[in-house]
Design a protein around this motif. Structure first.
Motif, PDB file in Angstrom:
ATOM      1  N   ASP A 158       0.859  -1.194   0.000  1.00 40.65           N
ATOM      2  CA  ASP A 158       0.000   0.000   0.000  1.00 40.65           C
ATOM      3  C   ASP A 158       0.890   1.238   0.000  1.00 40.65           C
ATOM      4  OD1 ASP A 158      -2.252   1.586   0.050  1.00 40.65           O
ATOM      5  OD2 ASP A 158      -2.493   1.489   2.236  1.00 40.65           O
ATOM      6  N   ILE A 159       0.931   1.905  -1.148  1.00 44.16           N
ATOM      7  CA  ILE A 159       1.753   3.120  -1.257  1.00 44.16           C
ATOM      8  C   ILE A 159       0.878   4.307  -0.840  1.00 44.16           C
ATOM      9  CG2 ILE A 159       3.031   4.620  -2.824  1.00 44.16           C
ATOM     10  CD1 ILE A 159       4.547   2.107  -2.893  1.00 44.16           C
ATOM     11  N   GLY A 216       7.052   7.447  -1.977  1.00 41.53           N
ATOM     12  CA  GLY A 216       6.515   6.271  -2.655  1.00 41.53           C
ATOM     13  C   GLY A 216       7.154   6.010  -4.015  1.00 41.53           C
ATOM     14  N   THR A 247       0.388   6.039 -12.104  1.00 38.70           N
ATOM     15  CA  THR A 247       0.179   5.177 -10.935  1.00 38.70           C
ATOM     16  C   THR A 247      -0.175   3.765 -11.372  1.00 38.70           C
ATOM     17  OG1 THR A 247      -0.545   7.064  -9.675  1.00 38.70           O
ATOM     18  CG2 THR A 247      -1.246   4.911  -8.844  1.00 38.70           C
ATOM     19  N   THR A 252      -2.238   9.715  -6.195  1.00 38.99           N
ATOM     20  CA  THR A 252      -1.673   9.357  -7.499  1.00 38.99           C
ATOM     21  C   THR A 252      -0.694  10.409  -8.029  1.00 38.99           C
ATOM     22  OG1 THR A 252      -3.651  10.260  -8.552  1.00 38.99           O
ATOM     23  CG2 THR A 252      -3.628   7.895  -8.223  1.00 38.99           C
ATOM     24  N   CYS A 254      -2.866   2.138  -4.125  1.00 38.33           N
ATOM     25  CA  CYS A 254      -2.553   3.533  -3.825  1.00 38.33           C
ATOM     26  C   CYS A 254      -3.910   4.244  -3.778  1.00 38.33           C
ATOM     27  CB  CYS A 254      -1.661   4.144  -4.894  1.00 38.33           C
ATOM     28  SG  CYS A 254      -1.361   5.904  -4.569  1.00 38.33           S
TER      29      CYS A 254
END
Ligand SMILES: C[S@@+](CC[C@H](N)C(=O)[O-])C[C@H]1O[C@@H](n2cnc3c(N)ncnc32)[C@H](O)[C@@H]1O
Length: 230
Positions: free
Chosen positions: A23-24, A76, A105, A96, A92
């Motif tokens: 999970d960014i 990220g 993204t 973005t 994400c």
């Protein structure tokens, strides 16, 4: 996002035990912690904010102390999967800009996801043609978003992904999100009247509130898109 619908969506994901999840822009880690409450996952959360990473680690310790979750504080865009190992699910939600927009993204997450794996991306869209006055007031460019809800789905599919689900927020969901912000801001101001930035904070808050009520509420939508990589 509506909490109940989002939680139902997480159950619908039916992740296999030991699935790996990235999970960014993980914020305070709620997504990975919630998934760990439902499934045995191995998760990596990345966020640029030391405060959020600290909160995420604390939340994980409290709610899922045995879950193998790793929270990393970096930009990220510099994250690379360890030993080149791709993820079963990469996400994400609401950041973005890290890869210069939605398309960037999708490409970045696709490169970090296993074939047959999932991508989850949260992104705004235009409900209607944005008023130029609104764009000026919010310092936004119309092109910052792909277009409509349908355009967000289409763009993912043009990147070689299949959109298999989308969780679009309603106007009530958006109101709830915006208005919780008003409420906590008002509380903050009441409790921190000596904050030297208070005038600046108040001016930003009032401008955001006005813009939302005058234009944003009718103009901007939000959805979380689930794609499968072939
Ligand atoms: C709108 S919040 C979304 C948080 C979380 N995904 C969620 O849905 O609750 C945006 C997040 O992006 C993080 N962020 C902003 N720029 C970033 C960057 N360049 N790299 C990593 N995280 C970033 C912020 O610290 C914040 O946690």
């Amino acid at each position: 996002m509506n909490r109940e619908r989002f939680e139902a969506f997480l159950k619908q994901l039916q992740l296999e035990p030991n699935s790996t999840v990235l999970d960014i822009a993980c914020g305070k880690g709620e997504f990975l912690v919630k998934l760990s409450e439902l499934y045995r996952i191995k998760g990596v959360g990345v966020d640029i904010s030391p405060y959020f990473i600290q909160e995420a680690r604390k939340k994980a310790r409290l709610r899922v102390p045995d879950a193998p979750l790793d929270f990393i504080e970096i930009d990220g865009k510099n994250y690379k999967p360890q030993d080149g190992k791709l993820f079963d699910l990469s996400s994400c939600i609401g950041a973005t800009w890290i890869w210069n927009g939605y398309k960037g993204t999708l490409k970045a997450l696709k490169d970090m996801t296993k074939p047959g794996g999932l991508l989850l991306v949260g992104e705004p869209f235009w409900l209607k043609e944005p008023d130029p006055e609104y764009l000026r007031a919010e310092s936004l460019q119309k092109e910052e978003y792909a277009g409509s809800h349908q355009d967000n789905v289409r763009l993912g599919e043009a990147c070689g992904l299949s959109c298999i689900y989308a969780l679009a927020s309603t106007k009530e969901d958006f109101d709830h999100y915006e208005m919780l912000g008003w409420w906590s801001l008002e509380d903050y101001v009441r409790q921190n009247s000596n904050d030297p930035d208070i005038q600046e904070i108040l001016a930003l808050y009032r401008k955001g509130k006005e813009n939302y009520l005058r234009w944003g509420r009718e103009t901007m939508g939000w959805a979380t898109y689930l794609f499968r990589k072939p």
